[in-house]
Write a protein that holds these residues in place. Sequence first.
Motif, PDB file in Angstrom:
ATOM      1  N   VAL A 302       0.930  -1.067   0.007  1.00  0.00           N
ATOM      2  CA  VAL A 302      -0.036   0.027   0.011  1.00  0.00           C
ATOM      3  C   VAL A 302       0.805   1.240  -0.055  1.00  0.00           C
ATOM      4  N   ASP A 303       0.693   2.153  -1.112  1.00  0.00           N
ATOM      5  CA  ASP A 303       1.148   3.467  -0.857  1.00  0.00           C
ATOM      6  C   ASP A 303       0.292   4.462  -1.608  1.00  0.00           C
ATOM      7  N   ASP A 304       0.781   5.838  -1.734  1.00  0.00           N
ATOM      8  CA  ASP A 304      -0.073   6.814  -2.148  1.00  0.00           C
ATOM      9  C   ASP A 304      -0.947   6.654  -3.272  1.00  0.00           C
ATOM     10  N   SER A 305      -0.512   5.659  -4.096  1.00  0.00           N
ATOM     11  CA  SER A 305      -1.222   5.536  -5.490  1.00  0.00           C
ATOM     12  C   SER A 305      -2.073   4.216  -5.457  1.00  0.00           C
ATOM     13  N   THR A 306      -2.103   3.496  -4.395  1.00  0.00           N
ATOM     14  CA  THR A 306      -2.942   2.180  -4.393  1.00  0.00           C
ATOM     15  C   THR A 306      -4.460   2.561  -4.529  1.00  0.00           C
ATOM     16  N   GLU A 307      -4.917   3.484  -3.660  1.00  0.00           N
ATOM     17  CA  GLU A 307      -6.366   3.745  -3.726  1.00  0.00           C
ATOM     18  C   GLU A 307      -6.768   4.346  -5.078  1.00  0.00           C
ATOM     19  N   VAL A 308      -6.048   5.104  -5.909  1.00  0.00           N
ATOM     20  CA  VAL A 308      -6.480   5.388  -6.960  1.00  0.00           C
ATOM     21  C   VAL A 308      -6.310   4.295  -8.141  1.00  0.00           C
ATOM     22  N   LEU A 309      -5.406   3.463  -8.144  1.00  0.00           N
ATOM     23  CA  LEU A 309      -5.588   2.316  -8.915  1.00  0.00           C
ATOM     24  C   LEU A 309      -6.582   1.530  -8.733  1.00  0.00           C
ATOM     25  N   LEU A 310      -6.794   0.947  -7.535  1.00  0.00           N
ATOM     26  CA  LEU A 310      -8.024   0.062  -6.921  1.00  0.00           C
ATOM     27  C   LEU A 310      -9.548   0.770  -7.420  1.00  0.00           C
ATOM     28  N   ARG A 311      -9.508   2.104  -7.173  1.00  0.00           N
ATOM     29  CA  ARG A 311     -10.882   2.839  -7.475  1.00  0.00           C
ATOM     30  C   ARG A 311     -11.158   2.670  -9.048  1.00  0.00           C
ATOM     31  N   ASN A 312     -10.104   2.801  -9.773  1.00  0.00           N
ATOM     32  CA  ASN A 312     -10.398   3.020 -11.276  1.00  0.00           C
ATOM     33  C   ASN A 312     -10.787   1.419 -11.506  1.00  0.00           C
ATOM     34  N   LEU A 313     -10.014   0.613 -11.214  1.00  0.00           N
ATOM     35  CA  LEU A 313     -10.152  -0.766 -11.516  1.00  0.00           C
ATOM     36  C   LEU A 313     -11.813  -1.260 -11.179  1.00  0.00           C
ATOM     37  N   THR A 327     -12.792  -5.868  -7.606  1.00  0.00           N
ATOM     38  CA  THR A 327     -14.165  -5.655  -6.571  1.00  0.00           C
ATOM     39  C   THR A 327     -14.174  -6.690  -5.487  1.00  0.00           C
ATOM     40  N   SER A 328     -14.145  -8.040  -5.893  1.00  0.00           N
ATOM     41  CA  SER A 328     -14.225  -8.904  -4.713  1.00  0.00           C
ATOM     42  C   SER A 328     -13.078  -9.142  -3.931  1.00  0.00           C
ATOM     43  N   TYR A 329     -11.850  -8.691  -4.399  1.00  0.00           N
ATOM     44  CA  TYR A 329     -10.861  -8.575  -3.377  1.00  0.00           C
ATOM     45  C   TYR A 329     -10.832  -7.343  -2.398  1.00  0.00           C
ATOM     46  N   ALA A 330     -11.354  -6.240  -3.107  1.00  0.00           N
ATOM     47  CA  ALA A 330     -11.512  -5.128  -2.104  1.00  0.00           C
ATOM     48  C   ALA A 330     -12.482  -5.316  -1.203  1.00  0.00           C
ATOM     49  N   VAL A 331     -13.792  -6.040  -1.383  1.00  0.00           N
ATOM     50  CA  VAL A 331     -14.868  -6.375  -0.576  1.00  0.00           C
ATOM     51  C   VAL A 331     -14.165  -7.214   0.550  1.00  0.00           C
ATOM     52  N   ALA A 332     -13.530  -8.236   0.074  1.00  0.00           N
ATOM     53  CA  ALA A 332     -12.753  -9.422   0.864  1.00  0.00           C
ATOM     54  C   ALA A 332     -11.971  -8.751   1.976  1.00  0.00           C
ATOM     55  N   MET A 333     -11.288  -7.707   1.444  1.00  0.00           N
ATOM     56  CA  MET A 333     -10.196  -6.859   2.768  1.00  0.00           C
ATOM     57  C   MET A 333     -11.005  -6.184   3.270  1.00  0.00           C
ATOM     58  N   GLU A 360      -4.176   3.939  10.562  1.00  0.00           N
ATOM     59  CA  GLU A 360      -5.555   4.139  10.427  1.00  0.00           C
ATOM     60  C   GLU A 360      -5.782   4.877   8.982  1.00  0.00           C
ATOM     61  N   GLU A 361      -4.829   5.280   8.433  1.00  0.00           N
ATOM     62  CA  GLU A 361      -4.971   5.671   7.108  1.00  0.00           C
ATOM     63  C   GLU A 361      -5.517   4.743   6.249  1.00  0.00           C
ATOM     64  N   VAL A 362      -4.688   3.383   6.118  1.00  0.00           N
ATOM     65  CA  VAL A 362      -4.779   2.538   5.374  1.00  0.00           C
ATOM     66  C   VAL A 362      -6.105   1.791   5.626  1.00  0.00           C
ATOM     67  N   ALA A 363      -6.380   1.646   6.825  1.00  0.00           N
ATOM     68  CA  ALA A 363      -7.842   1.049   7.388  1.00  0.00           C
ATOM     69  C   ALA A 363      -8.849   1.959   6.693  1.00  0.00           C
ATOM     70  N   ASN A 364      -8.831   3.315   6.889  1.00  0.00           N
ATOM     71  CA  ASN A 364      -9.842   4.090   6.209  1.00  0.00           C
ATOM     72  C   ASN A 364     -10.154   3.856   4.851  1.00  0.00           C
ATOM     73  N   MET A 365      -8.756   3.715   4.041  1.00  0.00           N
ATOM     74  CA  MET A 365      -8.768   3.639   2.683  1.00  0.00           C
ATOM     75  C   MET A 365      -9.529   2.115   2.303  1.00  0.00           C
ATOM     76  N   ILE A 366      -9.185   1.144   2.822  1.00  0.00           N
ATOM     77  CA  ILE A 366      -9.706  -0.122   2.664  1.00  0.00           C
ATOM     78  C   ILE A 366     -11.182  -0.273   2.958  1.00  0.00           C
ATOM     79  N   ASN A 367     -11.488   0.568   4.065  1.00  0.00           N
ATOM     80  CA  ASN A 367     -12.916   0.434   4.506  1.00  0.00           C
ATOM     81  C   ASN A 367     -13.900   1.232   3.361  1.00  0.00           C
TER      82      ASN A 367
END
Length: 436
Positions: A302-313, A327-333, A360-367
């Motif tokens: 996880v870095d600063d670009s992870t959220e951008v890539l995951l959201r666009n995918l 999406t299945s992986y994101a929901v599982a996490m 905490e930032e990582v948890a918020n991003m995943i949630n």
Amino acid sequence: MEEGDLELGNVDIIKESVRSLLDCVRNENNCINPFSPSIYMVPSALRDVSPSSFNPQVVSIGPLHKEDEDVQPFEKQKATYLMSLMSRFNSPPEEILELCMQKVYSSMERIKACYVWMKTYGDAEIAKMMVMDACFILEFTLQIWESHYHKSNLRKKVQIRTIIYDLVLLENQLPFFFLDEIYQCTIVKIGNDASLVEFIYPVLSRHNLFERYIKFDKVSVNTTHHILSLVHECYKPHDSIIPTESLRSRIHSVVDLDRAGVNFEPNKDPTWLMGMEVKPYRFPCFFGSWSKPTLRMPVLCVDDSTEVLLRNLIAYEQSFETGNHITSYAVAMDMLVNSQEDVARLIDSRVLVNDMGSNEEVANMINNLGKHVITYSFYSEQWETLNKYCNSYWPKHIARMRSTYFNSPWNMIALLVGTIIFSLTVVQTYFTVKSA
């Protein structure tokens, strides 16, 4: 009201309205796009959660963000990249560009069909835009190959990194078939015999979500819609891995699973890049043997670009007829991670690397990744195995005991003191009875 109750004039008006409606429907039906658009604005339900994840920061590609204020300073630099590409040929620039323009006009209707247009452009404007953006992407990638990204100065490095992530935004794409046609007209003529997929490796290699490298050797140009689609294909599971329609049950959080005795470790030999496996481990104890499961997971970086890539995918999957494995992986996490304590346990288990900031930032991003999404699950079997284990007698009571007595140092001290006092009381009672 019966038809006989209508005046003659009203009947004529109704019949004319019906004919007009049918003509309209037939005309619309004739104009239906034979190709499904693959480049479009992200649905508002997903975009509103994190608008900045979908807007280019430096460079616009295609028509959807062409007039954004933030990308205007770079528009003039595109011409520099185009001329740099043209300078690589012995032929006059006019000759190469004429060939590129022929490719655009011969595929104009197919190119238009790839977009959900937000503004009307003439064919000449579209042709200029397509050639300019395609040449920019190819020259930009070629310069990365030549300059070895890490040797650039800091300012250049930051801009290159930002552009690389602009190139995978869903709203910021060129049709891949057209990019390949321009590639054949330009880079291949220089003497590069690699496929376009191999050529843009420097762009792909920066979009690795996991510790294991993505592979694109089996990805075909013919089945790829754009660069984001190409990244999506790299994470696709084998055809033999079939998801269930939906999750039949939720899973406990990482902390709860840990309290019940579940271990976590990197999945060193996954069946696919995002695969998770539950492996039992049996060990002897005083009443026989006890099986403790281990959840093997891909190591998420996880870095600063992870959220951008995951959201666009995820947005690509939610809006287009394609696999929903991201999406299945994101929901599982999202199910596994409820708090920063869950993130800390994953880090301690070496299945998550945090280069982003606080846990905490990582948890918020995943949630937040799983908001407003619909998906089927690739992990139902694993979840059912873990739930069955956690709901059995010993793990459930051990988890409850650890949650009650070992969730803080003070509780542990209180339990220890209580145990000592109880033991001393038993000993004292024993000797009192014995002496009596």
